[in-house]
Design an enzyme around this catalytic site. Structure first.
Site, PDB file in Angstrom:
ATOM      1  N   ASP A   1       0.824  -1.208   0.000  1.00 59.61           N
ATOM      2  CA  ASP A   1       0.000   0.000   0.000  1.00 59.61           C
ATOM      3  C   ASP A   1       0.857   1.255   0.000  1.00 59.61           C
ATOM      4  O   ASP A   1       1.862   1.345   0.725  1.00 59.61           O
ATOM      5  CB  ASP A   1      -0.903   0.024   1.235  1.00 59.61           C
ATOM      6  CG  ASP A   1      -2.031  -0.981   1.162  1.00 59.61           C
ATOM      7  OD1 ASP A   1      -2.015  -1.811   0.243  1.00 59.61           O
ATOM      8  OD2 ASP A   1      -2.919  -0.936   2.028  1.00 59.61           O
TER       9      ASP A   1
ATOM     10  N   GLU B   1     -14.657   2.974  -7.441  1.00 56.89           N
ATOM     11  CA  GLU B   1     -15.086   1.663  -6.957  1.00 56.89           C
ATOM     12  C   GLU B   1     -15.134   1.704  -5.431  1.00 56.89           C
ATOM     13  O   GLU B   1     -14.094   1.666  -4.776  1.00 56.89           O
ATOM     14  CB  GLU B   1     -14.123   0.560  -7.418  1.00 56.89           C
ATOM     15  CG  GLU B   1     -14.553  -0.817  -6.945  1.00 56.89           C
ATOM     16  CD  GLU B   1     -13.409  -1.813  -6.836  1.00 56.89           C
ATOM     17  OE1 GLU B   1     -13.681  -3.020  -6.871  1.00 56.89           O
ATOM     18  OE2 GLU B   1     -12.245  -1.390  -6.699  1.00 56.89           O
TER      19      GLU B   1
ATOM     20  N   ASP C   1      -9.726   2.598  -8.733  1.00 62.69           N
ATOM     21  CA  ASP C   1      -9.790   1.301  -8.068  1.00 62.69           C
ATOM     22  C   ASP C   1      -9.754   1.451  -6.548  1.00 62.69           C
ATOM     23  O   ASP C   1      -8.989   2.255  -6.002  1.00 62.69           O
ATOM     24  CB  ASP C   1      -8.596   0.454  -8.535  1.00 62.69           C
ATOM     25  CG  ASP C   1      -8.565  -0.915  -7.913  1.00 62.69           C
ATOM     26  OD1 ASP C   1      -9.541  -1.666  -8.094  1.00 62.69           O
ATOM     27  OD2 ASP C   1      -7.556  -1.241  -7.257  1.00 62.69           O
TER      28      ASP C   1
END
Length: 553
Positions: A209, A275, A239
């Site tokens: 991440d 999303e 995303d």
């Protein structure tokens, strides 16, 4: 001679298509299509997994040149009915350099993965898309990178060189602060091999991440979006926005606002859809960021609104109510929101598998329920054929079925690890010649969406007087003052039969509303038809009718 007004032209009852099942009830004039002409973000999008779509060079992997060759299938740019789907937007899953088949773990955000082609191929694709008046969205995963990305590799090498008790120093290696490292084992952290250190990687060890609070990381993202917008990209599918900051909606929304503002500063007209895979109450909050759209997950998937109504677990009234309710909900966060309905995507089981012993009627009907929603609607490639695939992700991303000949030009090989899926539907080259096929049905549904701009852009109001059991009705209209051209955005009434048997509607109950013209209809079996006799409307099972008001003299 008086000048004939646009409304009078397009309101005349007409033949919507030569095929049975999508026909007007009288008249000869064809209603104009608006799918490409109206320049806003209320479109019909087509999601493509490039790897499995169309192979241009014979290596078995789909590529950008292959996608370019198949643009006429998605939309031929002629703004009229034909053999194209009629979609006006394309969303490609990630196309950047990546070590995996799905490419959500990026190693270079400013390059095309070599299996997909080159930057020149991308430029050619953009040119061809824009020539057809379509738009192109790129999938942008910025929550994480690949662990093979140069940023992470340099950070990991630096961390590995630290002596016991020595703390990382961004001045010595700025990339160490691009990610989240810790000496402690935390939830969602993976151990850096050969060290006592851990790094955050919520999805898996190969996707570390990013530290989105780091200004240098934000500068990198700014540079990335600018790079692709300058090359003609029209926007991004973002995303995993709920994962920007784990279990911290406020921080994720704040970062999304920064990202939205950054993209718009480079191209004001750029479109963004996020999303947010959570429940509706959760993803509605992301509209506070100012983003154009977030995907409408509550309507999607096997347990969503669309499948629940199609399977008979919920009455059609539920579908109508949920549409009306969500419009008010989203407006409360962002008056300029654009809903983004979809039925399936690359992470979901394909919809043809939702319905046991289905003759195709439910599979078709559910696709229309998706396309009759407001906003920027999306279709996942292959759904228009009735392809199947469930279980592991590779199964959901099977090769597009262009031909029954597995050696036909353009045919892609299956992603590594995909199960041997026996598809029950016919390939595109067979379905395109069959007016009763799923493909023909979806084309008709999109045609209706394109011919009545208010379907995507208006507001929903239930017609309770004729909504009962399997029969449901709603109007879609523009609010007063919200329509740039009332002639173009004429309101409609859509009547739906979500049942297994033909239904009858008494239109005398709503005669005062003025929707007395049966303009067109959509049936799953072209041997049947919607029929209007006086105030009685007969609708076959799993069908819908579009009614309009007679033109003004």
């Amino acid at each position: 001679m008086k000048k004939i007004r646009l409304k009078k032209i397009i309101s005349i009852t007409l033949i919507i298509a030569l095929m049975p099942g999508l026909m007007s009830c009288s008249g000869k004039k064809e209603r104009k299509e608006y799918g490409l002409r109206i320049k806003d973000n209320y479109r019909t999008g087509y999601e493509v997994f490039v790897h499995s779509f169309y192979d241009s060079n014979g290596d078995g992997i789909g590529d950008l040149k292959g996608l370019t060759k198949k643009l006429d299938y998605i939309n031929d740019g002629k703004d009229k009915s034909g053999d194209s789907l009629g979609c006006s937007e394309i969303w490609t899953m990630p196309i950047f350099a990546s070590p995996t088949y799905h490419k959500y773990d990026v190693t270079d955000y400013k390059s095309i993965d070599k299996s997909y082609g080159t930057l020149d191929d991308f430029d050619d694709l953009v040119s061809a898309v824009h020539k057809r008046k379509m738009t192109l969205l790129l999938d942008l995963p910025v929550n994480h990178t690949s662990n093979d990305h140069p940023w992470f590799k340099e950070a990991a090498a630096y961390i590995s060189s630290l002596k016991d008790g020595e703390n990382p120093d961004p001045a010595a290696c700025k990339y160490v602060d691009y990610y989240n490292f810790s000496r402690e084992k935390k939830t969602g952290y993976e151990q850096l091999p050969g060290t006592i250190w851990y790094y955050e990687a919520r999805f898996w060890s190969g996707m570390p991440d990013l530290n989105l609070n780091n200004q240098d990381v934000r500068n990198e993202i700014d540079s990335i979006v600018s790079f692709w917008l300058d090359r003609g990209c029209d926007g991004f599918r973002l995303d995993a926005v709920t994962s920007y900051f784990t279990d911290d909606i406020d921080s994720s929304v704040s970062f999304l606002k920064w990202l939205t503002d950054t993209v718009k500063s480079h191209k004001k007209a750029a479109y963004l859809v996020g999303e947010c895979w959570t429940d509706q109450a959760g993803y509605a909050k992301y509209y506070k960021s100012g983003i154009d759209s977030v995907f409408d997950f509550d309507f999607a998937g096997q347990e969503g609104v669309i499948a629940s109504v199609t399977n008979g677990r919920r009455p059609v009234e539920y579908y109508i109510k949920r549409m009306a309710d969500e419009e008010k909900l989203y407006q409360g966060y962002n008056r300029n929101y654009v809903n983004s309905p979809f039925y399936t995507n690359h992470d979901m089981a394909r919809s043809a598998g939702y319905y046991l012993n289905d003759d195709g009627s439910k599979t078709k009907f559910a696709e229309a329920l998706n396309l009759m929603q407001t906003g920027n609607a999306f279709i996942y490639y292959g759904e228009e054929l009735g392809m199947r695939g469930s279980g592991k992700d590779e199964n959901k991303r099977a090769p597009m079925m262009w031909s029954s000949d597995q050696d036909a030009v353009g045919t892609c090989k299956a992603p590594d690890g995909m199960d041997n899926i026996k598809q029950k539907c016919l390939p595109e080259d067979k379905q395109t010649k069959d007016p009763d096929s799923i493909l023909s049905y979806v084309r008709k549904a999109i045609k209706i969406r394109n011919q009545y701009p208010v379907i995507a852009r208006g507001q929903t109001e239930a017609v309770k007087k004729i909504t009962k059991g399997d029969i449901g009705a709603f109007t879609r209209s523009m609010k007063s003052g919200n329509s740039k051209d009332k002639d173009e955005y004429e309101s409609v009434m859509i009547i739906i039969n979500a049942g297994k048997k033909e239904g009858t509607v008494d239109l005398s109950k709503v005669k005062s509303m003025g929707y007395t013209r049966l303009d067109t209809y959509l049936v799953t079996n072209n041997k049947e038809a919607v029929k209007k006799s006086g105030d009685k409307l007969s609708i076959p099972a799993y069908s819908m009718a579009v009614l309009t008001k007679p033109s003004e003299e």
